[in-house]
Scaffold this motif. Sequence first.
Motif, short mmCIF file in Angstrom:
data_model
loop_
_atom_site.label_atom_id
_atom_site.label_comp_id
_atom_site.label_asym_id
_atom_site.label_seq_id
_atom_site.Cartn_x
_atom_site.Cartn_y
_atom_site.Cartn_z
N SER A 14 0.83 -1.21 0.00
CA SER A 14 0.00 0.00 0.00
C SER A 14 0.86 1.26 0.00
CB SER A 14 -0.90 0.01 1.24
OG SER A 14 -1.54 1.25 1.41
N ASN A 15 0.46 2.24 -0.78
CA ASN A 15 1.22 3.49 -0.86
C ASN A 15 1.12 4.33 0.40
OD1 ASN A 15 2.17 3.06 -3.49
ND2 ASN A 15 0.31 3.91 -4.40
N ASP A 16 -0.02 4.23 1.10
CA ASP A 16 -0.22 5.12 2.24
C ASP A 16 -0.46 4.40 3.57
OD1 ASP A 16 -2.67 4.10 1.59
OD2 ASP A 16 -3.67 6.03 1.29
N SER A 17 -0.62 3.07 3.55
CA SER A 17 -0.94 2.35 4.79
C SER A 17 -0.04 1.15 5.03
CB SER A 17 -2.41 1.89 4.77
OG SER A 17 -3.29 2.98 4.66
N ALA A 18 1.10 1.08 4.37
CA ALA A 18 1.95 -0.10 4.48
C ALA A 18 2.40 -0.35 5.91
CB ALA A 18 3.16 0.03 3.55
N GLU A 19 2.80 0.70 6.63
CA GLU A 19 3.29 0.49 7.99
C GLU A 19 2.16 0.04 8.91
OE1 GLU A 19 4.92 3.94 9.86
OE2 GLU A 19 2.99 4.94 10.08
N LYS A 20 0.95 0.50 8.66
CA LYS A 20 -0.20 0.04 9.44
C LYS A 20 -0.43 -1.45 9.22
CE LYS A 20 -5.28 0.51 9.49
NZ LYS A 20 -5.56 -0.81 8.89
N TYR A 21 -0.40 -1.88 7.96
CA TYR A 21 -0.64 -3.29 7.67
C TYR A 21 0.49 -4.16 8.21
CZ TYR A 21 -4.30 -1.55 4.56
OH TYR A 21 -5.42 -0.94 4.04
N GLN A 22 1.71 -3.66 8.14
CA GLN A 22 2.83 -4.41 8.70
C GLN A 22 2.64 -4.60 10.21
OE1 GLN A 22 6.67 -2.49 9.21
NE2 GLN A 22 7.74 -4.30 8.41
#
Length: 433
Positions: A286-294
């Motif tokens: 995700s371009n804007d939520s990658a750290e959230k999903y990680q």
Amino acid sequence: MKMNNKKMKGMTLALLMMVAALAGCIGGDDEADTEVEEITGMDASDGGYTYASNVDNHRSLMKDLCDIKAAASSDGGYNFALAKEIYVNGSNAQKSDGSFRTLFGFASADALGADGKNHGYDSYYGISGSVDAHIMAAMDGTGDFVNASNTVRYQGIAKLTVNMGMVAYTIHELNTAMDKANAGNVDNDSGAPHNWDEGWAFFHGPDEDWSCSPAYVMKKRAADFGTTTNDVSNALTATETAMVDGLAALQAGDSDGYTAAVDTVVKNLVITYSQAVLKYTSKMDSNDSAEKYQAEGYAFWKAIEALVADHTDACYNNQTHGMAWIGAGEASDCDGFSWVESPSTGEMVCYNMGAGHYVYAAATNETICNGFASVFPGSGMPGYYADYGAMGMNGVLNLDDPSQLGTSYDVSAWLTGAWAHFGITAGDIGTYS
């Protein structure tokens, strides 16, 4: 290699516990408390399970989880201090003496808390209070959460408490119930059924608060992966049935029955949290939520890492440069691949009987099949890697490594050995959509 990995995990968590102790955070909940009290408004059942004993106070802990999540959220102003206050000192499960049963009391390393807990997490991580160490890191922004954003810390707090915390203690209570039943103590109020009831209280909790429970995670992940029947999670149905049947088996002294029930519960926990890990690692591009999903993937992984890591061993093939996933193996298994005729199909296959009758499908000829070894001659390089899938997962879910972000991962291969061990099929896992 496995021992060294666990020593490193133990050293990291030991440091976290020292920091917590210096901050005055180590305390505990008196688990020896034998008082029971009815909570106004609670009935005798949650979901499809009817309690055999009074565990109202334990059920009330689920409301703490809801309150912790609310305080730590963006709507709550990322009030991590309040979330920690509720976690450490409690808010809803008040005892008759005025003190509170707390989530921290279950998870911490205090002598009155988590020492000797019967869930295997402390043994895997190499430290007492490993569950608390993970949760406190998210609360305080230390350890794996050092320099983490508010978004990442919120995900850690909200999901580690619900999942790693309550799953660990569900398992603890079920194992304790089995131990008591094996010793002949099947009294509803003080014996095995009481601990079994506590297991459901921690897994499901009151119907009005079950949206904050591991049971609700089962519902959500089944919907994601299409593993439902009439819109009801297959994993949740199997777990609820096992809990009901297991209680009856405990009361009847049926050891085969309650042992099978525990196995079913654990199997379906692995199904659910495997689905969660698959979902969120696949969304890390995700371009804007990658750290959230990680962070979500990290927290869900911690719910089952201690259960599955030992079943993620692998052998390296120097012809394909790929890995054969052999489950809970040993180095000698990597010497056991042979190019043989399959008795069922008549085709030549690369077969390993010692590694759980494993067939390495990528070997299309004998040369490839001979590309395995416990230690490769000449180079001296190892061919066996203990917990290799778990190590790979921890790399992808390293919250301090931004290079992992921006990629969609398919981590299913790392879990195949664990799924085989627990009897989990592709149909049980389903397909994310």
